[in-house]
Design a protein around this motif. Sequence first.
Motif, PDB file in Angstrom:
ATOM      1  N   ASP A   1       0.866  -1.187   0.000  1.00 25.06           N
ATOM      2  CA  ASP A   1       0.000   0.000   0.000  1.00 25.06           C
ATOM      3  C   ASP A   1       0.887   1.215   0.000  1.00 25.06           C
ATOM      4  N   TRP A   2       0.349   2.335  -0.515  1.00 23.75           N
ATOM      5  CA  TRP A   2       1.150   3.548  -0.430  1.00 23.75           C
ATOM      6  C   TRP A   2       0.281   4.743  -0.108  1.00 23.75           C
ATOM      7  N   ARG A   3       0.954   5.815   0.294  1.00 20.61           N
ATOM      8  CA  ARG A   3       0.255   7.046   0.655  1.00 20.61           C
ATOM      9  C   ARG A   3       1.205   8.185   0.374  1.00 20.61           C
ATOM     10  N   VAL A   4       0.675   9.302  -0.126  1.00 20.43           N
ATOM     11  CA  VAL A   4       1.523  10.479  -0.325  1.00 20.43           C
ATOM     12  C   VAL A   4       1.137  11.521   0.717  1.00 20.43           C
ATOM     13  N   ASP A   5       2.120  11.978   1.470  1.00 17.24           N
ATOM     14  CA  ASP A   5       1.896  13.015   2.477  1.00 17.24           C
ATOM     15  C   ASP A   5       2.567  14.293   2.021  1.00 17.24           C
ATOM     16  N   ILE A   6       2.083  15.434   2.543  1.00 14.17           N
ATOM     17  CA  ILE A   6       2.791  16.698   2.300  1.00 14.17           C
ATOM     18  C   ILE A   6       3.305  17.172   3.651  1.00 14.17           C
ATOM     19  N   LYS A   7       4.622  17.292   3.752  1.00 10.59           N
ATOM     20  CA  LYS A   7       5.213  17.777   5.001  1.00 10.59           C
ATOM     21  C   LYS A   7       5.079  19.296   5.020  1.00 10.59           C
ATOM     22  N   THR A   8       4.419  19.819   6.043  1.00  8.75           N
ATOM     23  CA  THR A   8       4.189  21.265   6.050  1.00  8.75           C
ATOM     24  C   THR A   8       5.092  22.009   7.018  1.00  8.75           C
ATOM     25  N   SER A   9       5.684  21.315   7.979  1.00 11.47           N
ATOM     26  CA  SER A   9       6.474  22.042   8.962  1.00 11.47           C
ATOM     27  C   SER A   9       7.405  21.076   9.667  1.00 11.47           C
ATOM     28  N   SER A  10       8.552  21.603  10.110  1.00 10.35           N
ATOM     29  CA  SER A  10       9.434  20.746  10.906  1.00 10.35           C
ATOM     30  C   SER A  10      10.298  21.654  11.769  1.00 10.35           C
ATOM     31  N   ASP A  11      11.140  21.068  12.581  1.00 14.60           N
ATOM     32  CA  ASP A  11      11.975  21.914  13.431  1.00 14.60           C
ATOM     33  C   ASP A  11      13.058  22.620  12.621  1.00 14.60           C
ATOM     34  N   SER A  12      13.349  22.115  11.427  1.00 18.49           N
ATOM     35  CA  SER A  12      14.356  22.823  10.634  1.00 18.49           C
ATOM     36  C   SER A  12      13.769  23.862   9.693  1.00 18.49           C
ATOM     37  N   ILE A  13      12.518  23.680   9.272  1.00 17.70           N
ATOM     38  CA  ILE A  13      11.877  24.722   8.464  1.00 17.70           C
ATOM     39  C   ILE A  13      10.440  24.867   8.929  1.00 17.70           C
ATOM     40  N   ILE A  14      10.065  26.094   9.289  1.00 18.69           N
ATOM     41  CA  ILE A  14       8.750  26.275   9.890  1.00 18.69           C
ATOM     42  C   ILE A  14       7.611  26.151   8.889  1.00 18.69           C
ATOM     43  N   ARG A  15       7.856  26.561   7.648  1.00 15.95           N
ATOM     44  CA  ARG A  15       6.792  26.427   6.658  1.00 15.95           C
ATOM     45  C   ARG A  15       7.351  25.835   5.388  1.00 15.95           C
TER      46      ARG A  15
ATOM     47  N   GLY B   1      17.937  31.798  11.456  1.00 21.09           N
ATOM     48  CA  GLY B   1      16.523  32.139  11.615  1.00 21.09           C
ATOM     49  C   GLY B   1      15.849  32.329  10.264  1.00 21.09           C
ATOM     50  N   ALA B   2      16.585  32.931   9.335  1.00 21.61           N
ATOM     51  CA  ALA B   2      16.022  33.197   8.014  1.00 21.61           C
ATOM     52  C   ALA B   2      15.659  31.908   7.302  1.00 21.61           C
ATOM     53  N   LEU B   3      16.490  30.890   7.477  1.00 23.20           N
ATOM     54  CA  LEU B   3      16.256  29.598   6.821  1.00 23.20           C
ATOM     55  C   LEU B   3      14.987  28.965   7.367  1.00 23.20           C
ATOM     56  N   LYS B   4      14.837  29.013   8.690  1.00 19.78           N
ATOM     57  CA  LYS B   4      13.644  28.428   9.313  1.00 19.78           C
ATOM     58  C   LYS B   4      12.384  29.093   8.816  1.00 19.78           C
ATOM     59  N   ARG B   5      12.459  30.400   8.579  1.00 18.14           N
ATOM     60  CA  ARG B   5      11.265  31.156   8.236  1.00 18.14           C
ATOM     61  C   ARG B   5      11.160  31.515   6.777  1.00 18.14           C
ATOM     62  N   ASN B   6      12.009  30.922   5.933  1.00 14.89           N
ATOM     63  CA  ASN B   6      11.940  31.195   4.489  1.00 14.89           C
ATOM     64  C   ASN B   6      11.972  32.687   4.200  1.00 14.89           C
ATOM     65  N   LEU B   7      12.893  33.411   4.820  1.00 10.39           N
ATOM     66  CA  LEU B   7      12.932  34.857   4.598  1.00 10.39           C
ATOM     67  C   LEU B   7      13.504  35.199   3.235  1.00 10.39           C
ATOM     68  N   SER B   8      13.037  36.316   2.701  1.00 12.65           N
ATOM     69  CA  SER B   8      13.576  36.790   1.430  1.00 12.65           C
ATOM     70  C   SER B   8      14.856  37.559   1.713  1.00 12.65           C
ATOM     71  N   SER B   9      15.609  37.887   0.639  1.00 13.94           N
ATOM     72  CA  SER B   9      16.861  38.613   0.863  1.00 13.94           C
ATOM     73  C   SER B   9      16.597  40.030   1.374  1.00 13.94           C
ATOM     74  N   GLU B  10      15.448  40.625   0.975  1.00 13.25           N
ATOM     75  CA  GLU B  10      15.142  41.971   1.496  1.00 13.25           C
ATOM     76  C   GLU B  10      14.955  41.919   3.004  1.00 13.25           C
ATOM     77  N   GLN B  11      14.273  40.853   3.454  1.00 13.32           N
ATOM     78  CA  GLN B  11      14.037  40.734   4.890  1.00 13.32           C
ATOM     79  C   GLN B  11      15.348  40.520   5.642  1.00 13.32           C
ATOM     80  N   VAL B  12      16.242  39.731   5.057  1.00 18.34           N
ATOM     81  CA  VAL B  12      17.545  39.488   5.684  1.00 18.34           C
ATOM     82  C   VAL B  12      18.311  40.809   5.789  1.00 18.34           C
ATOM     83  N   LYS B  13      18.281  41.569   4.677  1.00 21.82           N
ATOM     84  CA  LYS B  13      18.994  42.857   4.671  1.00 21.82           C
ATOM     85  C   LYS B  13      18.398  43.771   5.746  1.00 21.82           C
ATOM     86  N   ALA B  14      17.068  43.842   5.795  1.00 18.29           N
ATOM     87  CA  ALA B  14      16.410  44.728   6.772  1.00 18.29           C
ATOM     88  C   ALA B  14      16.801  44.350   8.196  1.00 18.29           C
ATOM     89  N   ASP B  15      16.891  43.041   8.458  1.00 14.94           N
ATOM     90  CA  ASP B  15      17.253  42.592   9.800  1.00 14.94           C
ATOM     91  C   ASP B  15      18.663  43.002  10.171  1.00 14.94           C
TER      92      ASP B  15
END
Lengths: 140, 200
Positions: free
Chosen positions: A69-83, B81-95
């Motif tokens: 069986d399979w399933r596709v998930d979308i990862k939306t957040s993690s400790d390394s990238i918030i979004r 912090g920028a990596l975690k929050r997907n910041l743009s380069s303008e935001q990085v510069k402003a910070d």
Amino acid sequence: QLVSALHNLTRHVVYCGLTRAEDILSLFPENFHQNLKNLLTKIILENISAWRNEAQASQISLPRLVDMDWRVDIKTSSDSIIRMAVPTCLLQLKIQEDAALCGNNPVVSALTVELSKETLDTMLEGLGRIRDQLSAVANK
Amino acid sequence: MGLLNFTRDPVPEAVSGDMHNLNQLSAQQFSALTEVLFRFLTEPKEVERFLAQLSDFASMNKISLGPLKNIVKSILLVPNGALKRNLSSEQVKADFIALGLSEEKASYFAEQWKVNSPTLTRLAVGQTLMINQLIDMEWKFGVTAGSSELEKVGSIFLQLKLVIKKGSQLENVYVELTLPQFYSFLHEMERVKTSLESFS
């Protein structure tokens, strides 16, 4: 003794892959009861393919795949990238341990594996190569 | 200090002093330091190399290593912090400007950030938790010629070896498939690929 003898007879027939009545009939000794011989041959012939299939199914082997069986998930957040929005695949393989070892109670285990898109692409490349090799063998 | 993009927590006091010191560097010095930093960010495992390069920078520019390390720690707060929050380069510069860095240097750093962010994002995604990740797959197929039950068989089997990462260890899983199972498996995996692609 009777059961054992019957067992040996049927095993022999299955082992040698005999499929014609004459071959089976020739196994019986000369003075064997005619009707009984014919009846036994008839019964054996009827069951032969079922027995062969079962023998093949219970052959020793590596653990066998029984379901997938399979399933596709979308990862939306993690400790390394918030979004984020990263699709990932979860694949569940149901694997049955060697039938010969388990007898009548086959042990089936479920293994869940995660594949990233890159891994899946590489895997498909591999599977494609297998398919090509199989066609090459089939066409020989 | 206004609201920063890269963090919601208060910034350590030392940071503005470190930014002030950074402003004293010449453009070339700042550019060389930035290069060392990004090389480390894109290859975070190369810690020794990073420390060696910092040490070289310190001696070449007659700066003491201790204060330099503190400055670097302050600078790195922003890209992390920028990596975690997907910041743009303008935001990085402003910070950086909000923290006290000169506009020229902030612009330069933001520009380097823009160039490196695809690589850095990919790294961060790669570090995201994966459960029983499939690392490798090997296969062989052959024909069963005979067995103790059947003298002549002639059935084709496919054997797969899957290498799976369980926690920090690798585990090998062996599975056998019949041909129809293989074709069905291939078909399903192609459907998965289509599905993944539609979400990318």
